[in-house]
Design an enzyme around this catalytic site. Sequence first.
Site, PDB file in Angstrom:
ATOM      1  N   ILE A 153      -6.580  19.626  30.508  1.00  0.00           N
ATOM      2  CA  ILE A 153      -6.576  19.849  29.117  1.00  0.00           C
ATOM      3  C   ILE A 153      -7.424  20.777  28.400  1.00  0.00           C
ATOM      4  O   ILE A 153      -7.277  21.532  27.562  1.00  0.00           O
ATOM      5  CB  ILE A 153      -6.558  18.384  28.635  1.00  0.00           C
ATOM      6  CG1 ILE A 153      -5.362  17.525  29.220  1.00  0.00           C
ATOM      7  CG2 ILE A 153      -6.488  18.517  26.664  1.00  0.00           C
ATOM      8  CD1 ILE A 153      -5.541  16.144  28.750  1.00  0.00           C
ATOM      9  N   SER A 174      -7.338   8.174  24.432  1.00  0.00           N
ATOM     10  CA  SER A 174      -6.017   7.922  25.378  1.00  0.00           C
ATOM     11  C   SER A 174      -5.201   6.647  24.772  1.00  0.00           C
ATOM     12  O   SER A 174      -5.975   5.913  24.070  1.00  0.00           O
ATOM     13  CB  SER A 174      -6.391   7.686  26.647  1.00  0.00           C
ATOM     14  OG  SER A 174      -5.234   7.094  27.574  1.00  0.00           O
ATOM     15  N   TYR A 202     -11.828   2.197  32.298  1.00  0.00           N
ATOM     16  CA  TYR A 202     -11.538   3.696  31.480  1.00  0.00           C
ATOM     17  C   TYR A 202     -10.912   3.135  30.136  1.00  0.00           C
ATOM     18  O   TYR A 202     -11.031   3.929  28.986  1.00  0.00           O
ATOM     19  CB  TYR A 202     -10.471   4.294  32.302  1.00  0.00           C
ATOM     20  CG  TYR A 202      -9.584   5.506  31.532  1.00  0.00           C
ATOM     21  CD1 TYR A 202     -10.472   6.681  31.355  1.00  0.00           C
ATOM     22  CD2 TYR A 202      -8.546   5.326  31.188  1.00  0.00           C
ATOM     23  CE1 TYR A 202      -9.691   7.747  30.967  1.00  0.00           C
ATOM     24  CE2 TYR A 202      -7.698   6.238  30.595  1.00  0.00           C
ATOM     25  CZ  TYR A 202      -8.440   7.602  30.221  1.00  0.00           C
ATOM     26  OH  TYR A 202      -7.814   8.541  29.805  1.00  0.00           O
ATOM     27  N   LYS A 256     -11.900   4.521  26.303  1.00  0.00           N
ATOM     28  CA  LYS A 256     -10.995   5.223  25.552  1.00  0.00           C
ATOM     29  C   LYS A 256     -11.106   4.509  24.089  1.00  0.00           C
ATOM     30  O   LYS A 256     -10.849   5.330  23.197  1.00  0.00           O
ATOM     31  CB  LYS A 256      -9.650   5.387  25.994  1.00  0.00           C
ATOM     32  CG  LYS A 256      -9.691   6.090  27.194  1.00  0.00           C
ATOM     33  CD  LYS A 256     -10.181   7.763  27.049  1.00  0.00           C
ATOM     34  CE  LYS A 256     -11.338   8.322  27.219  1.00  0.00           C
ATOM     35  NZ  LYS A 256     -11.507   9.527  26.905  1.00  0.00           N
ATOM     36  N   SER A 259      -3.764  16.073  35.077  1.00  0.00           N
ATOM     37  CA  SER A 259      -5.050  16.985  34.980  1.00  0.00           C
ATOM     38  C   SER A 259      -5.881  16.450  36.048  1.00  0.00           C
ATOM     39  O   SER A 259      -5.935  15.173  36.310  1.00  0.00           O
ATOM     40  CB  SER A 259      -5.599  16.816  33.605  1.00  0.00           C
ATOM     41  OG  SER A 259      -6.252  15.635  33.241  1.00  0.00           O
TER      42      SER A 259
END
Length: 279
Positions: free
Chosen positions: A18, A141, A168, A172, A203
């Site tokens: 990205i 996210s 994670y 975020k 990605s």
Amino acid sequence: MGDLDGKTFLVTGANTGIGKETVRGLAARGARVVIAGRSEERTRAAIRELTAATGNHDLDFLPLDLGDLESVRAAARTFLASGERLDVLVNNAGLAGKRGMTESGFELAFGTNHVGPFLLTELLRDRIVETGPGRIVNVASAGHYRARGIDWEAVRRPSVTRTAFDEYCVSKLANVLHARELGRRLAGTGVTTYSLHPGAIASDVWREVPFGLRQAMKLFMKSPEQGARTSLYCGTSPEVADATGRYYDAEREKTPSKVVTDELAGELWARSEEWVGPA
């Protein structure tokens, strides 16, 4: 000549995925872009490719390891010493699917995805204000909806879940909270802030996920080019020039998780300041 001539952007983690497509979009419109990341070799290879594709030679590399706060400080010192303007900071770099601790003593995802970017932003924000009007964009996210809050003790210990996905998601959530509180603190300065969901993107953020699972996941994901659209929208669109502290998805404002409150954003800010020390 492009509509971003004379503007300087700093994008983290942009030698692939990205971030790389975000730089491509900015470079094609004439922007000067500083790409901050760990690998000089990979970043300079990306710069050569993007220069050939866009004709823009004003792309540079800045060494940065977000998991190491001393590296963050060194990167900021290097940039500030150049004396150049900074119109937009895009906190794009992210890590998922790997367990452990950062060099600076935080759960790996939280330290890399929030603590490092928080310090970098603090060290550079006066330059953005001086340049003004400017923008600060956090690539978050939709995973933040899964986080029920932030366990302040857990973020100072190694990852505990098998895939580190829960960790994670917490990192975020922190990205969204950071943009919200930063927007409040920068009110009236001409600098606006944004957090966003780029989409489920095939990605390198998933590079630590086991190969077979990673390949299966990518079958249902968007391309990095598609993923860069909302970053470019938040970083450049006049449509959101007067908005700040808000969350975006698919180039539209969206209501973030109910966990995203002014109270939690303020507490995260206070703790983050304590963790990183004087900016």
